[in-house]
Design an enzyme around this catalytic site. Structure first.
Site, PDB file in Angstrom:
ATOM      1  N   ARG A 195      11.234  -2.077  10.743  1.00 31.45           N
ATOM      2  CA  ARG A 195      10.305  -1.373  11.616  1.00 31.45           C
ATOM      3  C   ARG A 195      10.141  -2.151  12.894  1.00 31.45           C
ATOM      4  O   ARG A 195      10.178  -3.371  12.903  1.00 31.45           O
ATOM      5  CB  ARG A 195       8.945  -1.255  10.915  1.00 31.45           C
ATOM      6  CG  ARG A 195       8.818   0.022  10.118  1.00 31.45           C
ATOM      7  CD  ARG A 195       7.576   0.040   9.275  1.00 31.45           C
ATOM      8  NE  ARG A 195       6.360  -0.349   9.966  1.00 31.45           N
ATOM      9  CZ  ARG A 195       5.159  -0.307   9.404  1.00 31.45           C
ATOM     10  NH1 ARG A 195       5.031   0.105   8.151  1.00 31.45           N
ATOM     11  NH2 ARG A 195       4.101  -0.688  10.082  1.00 31.45           N
ATOM     12  N   ARG A 221      -9.566   2.299   9.077  1.00 37.86           N
ATOM     13  CA  ARG A 221      -9.052   0.985   9.436  1.00 37.86           C
ATOM     14  C   ARG A 221     -10.126   0.152  10.134  1.00 37.86           C
ATOM     15  O   ARG A 221      -9.882  -0.994  10.448  1.00 37.86           O
ATOM     16  CB  ARG A 221      -7.886   1.222  10.390  1.00 37.86           C
ATOM     17  CG  ARG A 221      -6.818   0.172  10.488  1.00 37.86           C
ATOM     18  CD  ARG A 221      -5.812   0.205   9.397  1.00 37.86           C
ATOM     19  NE  ARG A 221      -4.530  -0.326   9.845  1.00 37.86           N
ATOM     20  CZ  ARG A 221      -3.366   0.222   9.554  1.00 37.86           C
ATOM     21  NH1 ARG A 221      -3.308   1.309   8.804  1.00 37.86           N
ATOM     22  NH2 ARG A 221      -2.253  -0.323   9.982  1.00 37.86           N
ATOM     23  N   ARG A 268      -0.988  -8.145  13.509  1.00 37.50           N
ATOM     24  CA  ARG A 268      -1.504  -7.086  12.620  1.00 37.50           C
ATOM     25  C   ARG A 268      -2.394  -7.681  11.538  1.00 37.50           C
ATOM     26  O   ARG A 268      -3.388  -7.076  11.129  1.00 37.50           O
ATOM     27  CB  ARG A 268      -0.337  -6.287  12.029  1.00 37.50           C
ATOM     28  CG  ARG A 268       0.236  -5.293  13.048  1.00 37.50           C
ATOM     29  CD  ARG A 268       1.637  -4.840  12.705  1.00 37.50           C
ATOM     30  NE  ARG A 268       1.725  -4.239  11.403  1.00 37.50           N
ATOM     31  CZ  ARG A 268       2.796  -4.333  10.617  1.00 37.50           C
ATOM     32  NH1 ARG A 268       3.850  -4.995  11.007  1.00 37.50           N
ATOM     33  NH2 ARG A 268       2.804  -3.738   9.454  1.00 37.50           N
ATOM     34  N   ARG A 318      11.019  -7.414   4.731  1.00 37.88           N
ATOM     35  CA  ARG A 318      11.264  -5.990   4.986  1.00 37.88           C
ATOM     36  C   ARG A 318      12.376  -5.880   6.023  1.00 37.88           C
ATOM     37  O   ARG A 318      12.974  -4.814   6.209  1.00 37.88           O
ATOM     38  CB  ARG A 318       9.958  -5.334   5.470  1.00 37.88           C
ATOM     39  CG  ARG A 318       9.926  -3.848   5.404  1.00 37.88           C
ATOM     40  CD  ARG A 318       8.524  -3.319   5.113  1.00 37.88           C
ATOM     41  NE  ARG A 318       7.676  -3.277   6.295  1.00 37.88           N
ATOM     42  CZ  ARG A 318       6.382  -2.917   6.273  1.00 37.88           C
ATOM     43  NH1 ARG A 318       5.796  -2.586   5.151  1.00 37.88           N
ATOM     44  NH2 ARG A 318       5.678  -2.906   7.378  1.00 37.88           N
ATOM     45  N   LYS A 378       0.812  -1.227   0.000  1.00 41.46           N
ATOM     46  CA  LYS A 378       0.000   0.000   0.000  1.00 41.46           C
ATOM     47  C   LYS A 378       0.835   1.262   0.000  1.00 41.46           C
ATOM     48  O   LYS A 378       0.574   2.181  -0.766  1.00 41.46           O
ATOM     49  CB  LYS A 378      -0.874   0.079   1.261  1.00 41.46           C
ATOM     50  CG  LYS A 378      -2.124  -0.721   1.235  1.00 41.46           C
ATOM     51  CD  LYS A 378      -3.083  -0.264   2.346  1.00 41.46           C
ATOM     52  CE  LYS A 378      -2.495  -0.170   3.730  1.00 41.46           C
ATOM     53  NZ  LYS A 378      -2.021  -1.449   4.277  1.00 41.46           N
TER      54      LYS A 378
HETATM   55  P1  AMP Z   1       0.765   1.171   9.000  1.00 43.80           P
HETATM   56  O1  AMP Z   1       2.017   1.901   8.668  1.00 43.80           O
HETATM   57  O2  AMP Z   1      -0.421   1.653   8.183  1.00 43.80           O
HETATM   58  O3  AMP Z   1       0.921  -0.317   8.936  1.00 43.80           O
HETATM   59  O4  AMP Z   1       0.407   1.530  10.522  1.00 43.80           O
HETATM   60  C1  AMP Z   1       1.280   1.194  11.575  1.00 43.80           C
HETATM   61  C2  AMP Z   1       0.532   1.239  12.898  1.00 43.80           C
HETATM   62  O5  AMP Z   1       0.014   2.558  13.117  1.00 43.80           O
HETATM   63  C3  AMP Z   1      -0.669   0.315  12.986  1.00 43.80           C
HETATM   64  O6  AMP Z   1      -0.341  -1.011  13.343  1.00 43.80           O
HETATM   65  C4  AMP Z   1      -1.507   1.028  14.060  1.00 43.80           C
HETATM   66  O7  AMP Z   1      -0.975   0.780  15.357  1.00 43.80           O
HETATM   67  C5  AMP Z   1      -1.263   2.487  13.739  1.00 43.80           C
HETATM   68  N1  AMP Z   1      -2.274   2.993  12.775  1.00 43.80           N
HETATM   69  C6  AMP Z   1      -2.073   3.403  11.491  1.00 43.80           C
HETATM   70  N2  AMP Z   1      -3.214   3.797  10.923  1.00 43.80           N
HETATM   71  C7  AMP Z   1      -4.186   3.627  11.865  1.00 43.80           C
HETATM   72  C8  AMP Z   1      -5.598   3.839  11.903  1.00 43.80           C
HETATM   73  N3  AMP Z   1      -6.266   4.306  10.832  1.00 43.80           N
HETATM   74  N4  AMP Z   1      -6.259   3.563  13.053  1.00 43.80           N
HETATM   75  C9  AMP Z   1      -5.611   3.119  14.138  1.00 43.80           C
HETATM   76  N5  AMP Z   1      -4.297   2.869  14.177  1.00 43.80           N
HETATM   77  C10 AMP Z   1      -3.579   3.120  13.054  1.00 43.80           C
END
Ligand code: AMP
Length: 185
Positions: A131, A88, A142, A127, A13
């Protein structure tokens, strides 16, 4: 154009969102990136978000929704935006719909990147621990959170007639071409 990109962690994404946003000249708004920047800078928002991110769970909706509402109110998002990682869950989707309906600027398209679980686990593991939340256990969690909280958005947006499902397996360029072709640009 107002777009949302949805798909499991590891579906590519972030990469696709950056390319698509650039080619459409709209801001790429990644909630994960905004949270990580805040964690890195030690802001109050970052301190609130960190424990959830480290555990691979969602940051509470009131924190996330307020952050996105602020970001969408910035001048560069008036002409369009690409949301990556938001909404989300269904609660976030409802809040976003209400906000966009109030300004008569509904979403144009929600692109679902479809990638099977085997592929995404491999991608996330390769990856390479870049991270903090890329360990196998947190990855698994996740993915569970995606299946239970986020995947219902696919039906939500399909019922509203804006969903376009894209095969997310292939080279970056192949997937970008597929996305751009459903956007008809
Ligand atoms: P991502 O980079 O999109 O995988 O997001 C990393 C982490 O940020 C996720 O595992 C959540 O802990 C938090 N996060 C990102 N976007 C959201 C969202 N829309 N709602 C809640 N937590 C989020």
């Amino acid at each position: 154009m107002r777009l949302v990109l949805v798909g499991p962690p590891g579906a590519g994404k972030g990469t696709q969102a950056a390319v698509i946003a650039q080619s459409l000249a709209i801001p790429h708004i990644s909630t994960g990136d905004i949270f990580r920047a805040n964690v890195g800078q030690g802001t109050p928002l970052g301190l609130q978000a960190k424990e959830y991110m480290d555990a691979g769970t969602l940051v509470p909706d009131e924190v996330t929704n307020a952050m996105v509402a602020d970001r969408l109110a910035e001048p560069d998002a008036v002409a369009g935006f690409l949301l990556d990682g938001y909404p989300r869950n269904l609660g976030q989707a409802d809040v976003l719909s209400q906000q966009l309906d109030a300004s008569k600027t509904p979403l144009d398209v929600v692109v679902e990147l479809v990638v099977d679980t085997e592929h995404v686990v491999q991608r996330l593991l390769s990856r390479g621990q870049g991270r903090a939340d890329d360990t196998e256990e947190i990855i698994r969690h996740r993915l569970e959170v995606y299946a239970s909280e986020t995947e219902p958005l696919v039906d939500y947006y399909r019922e509203r007639g804006v969903l376009r499902a894209i095969d997310g397996v292939g080279s970056v360029d192949e997937v970008t071409d597929r996305i751009l072709s459903v956007l008809k640009v």
